[in-house]
Design a protein around this motif. Structure first.
Motif: not given
Ligand code: NAP
Length: 298
Positions: A7, A72-73, A135
């Motif tokens: 991620g 990553a998610n 999750r």
């Molecule tokens: N943002 C929030 O407010 C928040 C709150 C609570 C928890 N979280 C958790 O924190 C973590 C990071 O969140 P985020 O907001 O940074 O998420 P994000 O911006 O949606 O980024 C998701 C990441 O996962 C990668 N990814 C998605 N599908 C994939 C796959 N099949 N194989 C490999 N990589 C993949 C994406 O790569 P690409 O660039 O290639 O798409 C990207 O780097 C996640 O687990 C999320 O659920 C986030």
């Protein structure tokens, strides 16, 4: 440390990579596309090509690193079973690769499952176990590896990690308000969401790697709880649309998949995280970010 980051191209991940690099760590970022690889390369991180569906690529990345940061998610909110399965498989693969090594394994989690009547604390264990739970129960799965010689650290991010460029929950609420021409909140809107600015979330991540003991639950939370009515009011101001209550039974219809999250009261303390890491949140508050206008530009 050489840190394998899944991620690494994401919203939190790209800020965390900057933090890790600035602190002198070497970053090996998982990239599944040319554009993600190019952005990692441009900032001086190494690129590990792979995908969550290619568990060999995850295993190899973890096995050749000093630490793993798993962010990553798939975020398939219409079909959460898909995300949960991928999450469990990734956590198990990383945990197995690090078993017996004592190496750090930091992973993202959330704050759902809060304690009714009081803010969730770092002492509250997640009630979620198994594939069918939110999750995929990955937080507890990762913690099982502590007894197997893995230095697991859980990063529970507030449901909004906000800032300019956010495409997460708040951006989704803005899009829904724009579509309906009203900014809604559920019921009386007294239910609270914790919040954290992206820069603070990235700092907690880096400090957690440097300082947190095995088995620690960290709360990346800058504000304990912002009433969802105040979030809706700020969205209403930003879009110049009316603000209205949505009956709880209509929340799913009005908000779609995010309705079940926006109705939650998940106030969350980060007092112990702040004390343990010597961390004080310094970024803008959620309402300051909303009032800055960045969520409303086309
Ligand atoms: N943002 C929030 O407010 C928040 C709150 C609570 C928890 N979280 C958790 O924190 C973590 C990071 O969140 P985020 O907001 O940074 O998420 P994000 O911006 O949606 O980024 C998701 C990441 O996962 C990668 N990814 C998605 N599908 C994939 C796959 N099949 N194989 C490999 N990589 C993949 C994406 O790569 P690409 O660039 O290639 O798409 C990207 O780097 C996640 O687990 C999320 O659920 C986030």
């Amino acid at each position: 440390m050489r840190v394998f980051v899944t991620g690494a191209s994401g919203w939190i991940g790209s800020a965390a990579v900057d933090e890790l690099l600035a602190a002198g760590h070497e970053v090996v970022g998982l990239a599944r596309s040319e554009s993600s690889a190019a952005s990692l390369d441009a900032k001086g991180a190494r690129v590990h090509r792979g995908d969550l569906d290619d568990l060999d690529s995850i295993r190899e990345g973890a096995a050749t690193a000093d630490a793993v940061l798993h962010l990553a998610n798939k975020h398939d909110f219409d079909n959460p079973a898909v995300s949960s399965l991928a999450e469990r498989n990734a956590v198990r693969t990383i945990g197995d690769a690090l078993t017996g090594s004592g190496r750090p394994f930091l992973l993202a989690s959330g704050v759902a499952g809060a304690a009714p009547g009081r803010p969730l604390t770092e002492d509250d264990r997640s009630p979620f176990h198994g594939l069918e739970s939110p999750r995929g129960g990955s937080e507890n799965l990762a913690l099982e590896y502590v007894d197997r010689g893995v230095h697991t650290v859980v990063l529970r991010f507030a449901p909004t990690v906000h800032g300019a460029g956010d495409h997460g929950f708040i951006a989704a609420l803005v899009a829904i308000a724009r579509e309906h021409g009203v900014a809604g909140y559920v019921g009386d809107g007294a239910n609270r969401w914790p919040a954290v600015h992206r820069s603070d979330a990235a700092r907690v991540t880096r400090l957690g790697l440097d300082k947190a003991p095995a088995g620690t639950l960290l709360h990346a939370v800058g504000e304990e709880g912002v009433p969802t009515r105040e979030i809706a009011e700020a969205i209403g101001r930003g879009l110049d649309v009316p603000v209205t209550s949505i009956e709880p039974q209509d929340a799913q219809k009005h908000f779609g998949w995010i309705g079940r999250f926006f109705a939650l009261d998940v106030a969350t303390s980060s007092a112990r995280t702040q004390e343990l890491l010597g961390w004080t949140p310094t970024g803008p508050t959620l309402l300051q970010d909303l009032d800055s206008g960045s969520y409303f530009r086309a």
